[in-house]
Write an enzyme that holds these catalytic residues in place. Structure first.
Site, PDB file in Angstrom:
ATOM      1  CG  ASN A 209      50.583   6.420 -73.219  1.00  0.00           C
ATOM      2  OD1 ASN A 209      51.714   6.516 -72.685  1.00  0.00           O
ATOM      3  ND2 ASN A 209      49.598   6.304 -72.808  1.00  0.00           N
ATOM      4  CG  ASP A 210      57.090   7.025 -75.713  1.00  0.00           C
ATOM      5  OD1 ASP A 210      56.806   6.009 -76.702  1.00  0.00           O
ATOM      6  OD2 ASP A 210      58.150   7.643 -75.983  1.00  0.00           O
ATOM      7  CB  CYS A 211      53.761   6.463 -69.945  1.00  0.00           C
ATOM      8  SG  CYS A 211      54.749   7.857 -69.696  1.00  0.00           S
TER       9      CYS A 211
ATOM     10  CG  ASN B  42      56.456   1.417 -70.166  1.00  0.00           C
ATOM     11  OD1 ASN B  42      56.168   2.174 -69.333  1.00  0.00           O
ATOM     12  ND2 ASN B  42      56.734   2.061 -71.340  1.00  0.00           N
TER      13      ASN B  42
ATOM     14  CD  GLN C  89      59.609   5.237 -71.494  1.00  0.00           C
ATOM     15  OE1 GLN C  89      60.214   6.107 -70.556  1.00  0.00           O
ATOM     16  NE2 GLN C  89      58.591   5.260 -70.967  1.00  0.00           N
TER      17      GLN C  89
END
Length: 807
Positions: A482-484, A486, A499
């Protein structure tokens, strides 16, 4: 509400109106030349790289969305219209678009004239073919003029949209014998050019956009088609296009067919010029000769159909459910091929100029593609591994033209390395080709640092164990799947990338999801080490996996489900302790896939929590409750409105992980229900809600907190394609490749009472007849003989093996 229907015999989706909720597209090409084409002819074409080798222009975020593209105009006695409806938007007596495997046919009728255009990219040829058939359906003779139109991009699609002070001065073309050559920038560093030709005498041509359209005109007011005569304009400096006009005389009932060829060509540096300033056209003429008769075009199209017949024969199912059959046999495998080719780079939602091939993405895409063309999967694995760093980390993306890592995005996504193990294992299970593990493979594309691929897998595995946090769980880095999410970013600057911005290195933020991945994928590394005779390494790796599982049980379990992570401060994410985002989908799927909680009831408990808190009629949402405000310690996930994207949207990519988990605990009805909720063919009847194509998966469907719950976004290029094919073929239908044989272990809803899977692998064919009464656990007979267990040993090439399974 439906806007078309499936034609399973032809493997086509038939769209019956131009007025779909959004452009419904298809992909042309399967090797190096590709096109995106909508049901009205929009889209663009490119060679290998949608950014650096774009042939035709596309305008992003335009209104209407599908402005431009491939336009064929008809002037029938002053009535100007297009069979694709746009751009003139004239009422048509008949409209139909048929999207098929690597081709699209758009047909329209008006005033007694039918125009049908077949668009396709031939196998192994770098060109897009437009075969136009004009038919007089009236009882009187007709004299009409047909105009073609494409608008050339200035090769670099990003620069094309931004650098006008240069680009409005460099357009160059040549027109020779009716063939239009786009040679912008060819005079300097480019060795490539484009050609647009037709296999018939032309009445005229145009290569200057402003002349073709007329002053201040849009596409729907184009001056040349309205006049019924080309202006024979030659672009110089300004916007280059390609347009031919053909005068067509038709008796009542008569048809005439023409082939237009849009091709990409390269010349060696020393062979660029025919004479000073004149392009060497020899390769272009050779290309055009392949389509100089309609019979040659028909033969190339037949070759394309045969190509897909062969590919789609690798895995087929025959059941009582036509929707299941069409998804498995046709559309899911087709989308997996397209996604393998494109990664996440070029769609109507991804511009093709910002993202290359994803490290994580491409490894997952392999899973749904490897059975189709294993040799290409092998090449892709080496390409991916070559972008890895010596410490086991990797570039998050690489560019398809250079195959080098994308510095703009960089590294630091800590789930990336383990996906390489999964992709490689899938290839070996499919082919039995262990030699891939010995292929010298560079680190960071530096051949001086090449080592066997097996060493890359070891460093992938060790990257996890070398980067553990205070709970013994993997550090999350910039993000994981889940690149979101952070956890090290803390961004308060508008427009800053979550990112790629500089992260705070706290060594505390941990991912339970990566721990689940490690438990699920790690055993393949153990098995590969063991099969190479390295028992010490296999034991070491298994010990690390066992320790990780225990860390999840000790610190990743929240009482009713698995936690998602620990943040920068060591606080749990995805816990009852949180006010929002209490439960997340990813660890519930992958921890169970890793075998965690299967023997103590935790897996059942977690899946019950998913069903209670995350499930909806349109699919399983990513988290719940949705975030209602920006949480700086969590990052981008909390920036989206409730119910969209990662903030409690239905991410179709990870729904399959829950389905697989349900099959692992034997709950076939839940697994089958979840599959049907997001599978496109089962959503076709609610197309006015879903809005996107009913033949391919979307990345996201708006969740239960959204005002447009059930509306899909970002179709085609998503890991959803490969994961859903893996899920339905290997776990629901239950036929999956393993190292020594085919595992046959169905777990599908009882309504699919009997079905037959045909699986071609390692040169043999397996005919698997399943009698299903629900549940899990099949008794197998192989060629009439009962066997123990659920693994059918691989047979010699050329064999046909009959398996009967009773569930």
């Amino acid at each position: 509400m439906q806007f078309g229907h499936f034609d399973d015999d032809e493997r086509e989706y038939v769209i019956e109106t131009p007025h779909t909720p959004y452009p419904w597209i298809n992909y042309l090409g399967s090797q190096e030349f590709f096109g995106l084409i909508s049901h009205t002819g929009g889209g663009y074409a490119f060679y290998r790289d949608a950014k650096m080798r774009r042939l035709t222009r596309y305008r992003y975020n335009n209104t209407p969305v599908d402005s431009g593209g491939r336009i064929f105009s008809i002037n029938d006695g002053g009535d100007v219209w297009s069979p694709g409806y746009f751009p003139y938007k004239k009422d048509l007596d008949f409209f139909e678009t048929r999207h098929g495997m690597g081709y699209t046919r758009i047909s329209g009728s008006r005033g007694g004239l039918n125009v049908s255009t077949l668009f396709f990219v031939p196998v192994d040829i770098n060109a897009e073919i437009h075969q136009v058939t004009v038919t007089n359906e009236s009882d009187a003779a007709k004299s009409v003029t047909l105009f073609s139109f494409v608008e050339f991009c200035l090769w670099n699609a990003e620069d094309d949209q931004t650098n006008y002070q240069r680009n409005l001065n460099i357009g160059e073309v040549e027109v020779v014998d009716g063939n239009i050559y786009h040679k912008t920038e060819y005079r300097e560093r480019r060795d490539h050019f484009a050609v647009y030709g037709v296999n018939a005498p032309i009445a005229g041509f145009d290569t200057d956009r402003d002349t073709f359209l007329g002053h201040q005109n849009g596409f729907g007011e184009a001056e040349v088609p309205a006049a019924g005569k080309s202006a024979n304009s030659v672009a110089s400096g300004w916007y280059p296009i390609g347009s031919h006009s053909l005068d067509v005389e038709l008796a009542p009932g008569e048809s005439k067919t023409y082939t237009f060829t849009l091709g990409y060509l390269e010349n060696a540096r020393e062979d660029k010029w025919e004479s000073k300033g004149i392009v060497n056209k020899a390769p272009a003429l050779e290309l055009l000769e392949k389509f100089d008769t309609n019979e040659k075009t028909d033969a190339q199209f037949a070759k394309l159909r045969s190509y897909w017949d062969h590919l789609l024969g690798s895995y087929t199912v025959s059941s009582s459910d036509e929707k299941l059959d069409r998804m498995v046999n046709i559309w899911n495998q087709y989308q997996s091929m397209v996604t393998y080719n494109m990664s996440r780079s070029a769609s109507y939602f991804e511009t093709g100029i910002g993202r290359g091939m994803g490290f994580r993405d491409s490894n997952q895409d392999l899973l749904g593609f490897v059975h189709l063309v294993p040799e290409r999967a092998k090449e892709r694995i080496i390409d991916i591994a070559s972008t890895q760093f010596e410490d086991g980390s990797a570039y998050h993306q690489y560019q398809p033209l250079t195959k080098r890592g994308n510095n703009a995005v960089g590294s630091g996504f800590n789930d990336d390395p383990m996906w390489l193990v999964l992709g490689t294992a899938a290839y070996i299970k499919e082919t039995g080709d262990y030699s891939i593990l010995d292929v010298p493979t560079p680190f960071d594309n530096d051949e001086s640092k090449a080592m066997p691929l097996m060493e890359h897998l070891k460093r992938s595995f060790d990257h996890v164990t070398n980067n553990l946090g205070p709970h013994g769980l993997p550090l999350i880095g910039r993000a994981d799947w889940n690149d979101c999410l952070n956890l090290n970013c803390f961004s308060d600057t508008p427009g800053e990338s979550f990112q790629t911005t500089e992260n705070q290195a706290g060594g505390v933020a941990e991912s339970v999801f990566i721990a689940g991945m490690f438990a699920a994928i790690g055993p393949d590394y153990v098995e590969l080490a063991r099969r190479r005779g390295d028992e010490a390494e296999a034991t070491r790796a298994q010990n690390a996996i066992d320790e990780m599982k225990q860390a999840v049980l000790d610190h990743g379990w929240d009482g009713e489900w698995f936690r998602r992570a620990y943040d920068f401060y060591g606080n749990p994410v995805g816990s009852q302790e949180n006010d929002e985002g209490k439960i997340w989908i990813e660890p519930q799927g992958y921890c169970i896939m890793g075998g965690i909680g299967l023997d103590d009831g935790k897996a059942i408990q977690a899946l019950d929590s998913v069903r209670e808190r995350l499930n909806t009629p349109h699919g399983i949402v990513l988290l719940n409750p949705a975030f209602t405000e920006y949480k700086i310690e969590l990052g981008e996930v909390s920036t989206y409105p409730e119910g969209y994207k990662e903030n409690a949207g239905i991410f179709c990519h990870n729904n399959p992980w829950i389905i697989i988990a349900e099959t692992m605990v034997g709950r076939n009805e839940n697994a089958w229900e979840y599959y049907k909720q997001i599978a496109p063919a089962y959503r076709e009847e609610q197309s006015e809600v879903h809005q996107l194509e009913p033949y391919v998966y979307a990345q996201m469907i708006a969740g239960k907190d959204a005002s447009r719950h059930g509306q899909a976004k970002n179709s085609w290029l998503t890991g959803t394609a490969s994961w859903n094919f893996v899920t339905v073929s290997q776990y629901l239908l239950g036929v999956r490749a393993d190292y020594d044989g085919l595992v046959v272990d169905p777990c599908i809803g009882a309504e699919i009472g009997q079905f037959t899977v045909k699986r071609q692998i390692r040169g043999a064919e397996y005919v698997i007849n399943v009698t299903n009464s629900g549940g899990k656990g099949a008794a197998l007979t192989v060629d009439g003989q009962p066997i123990e267990g659920n693994t059918v040993p691989y047979a010699p090439a050329g064999s046909t093996v009959v398996v009967d399974a009773v569930v």
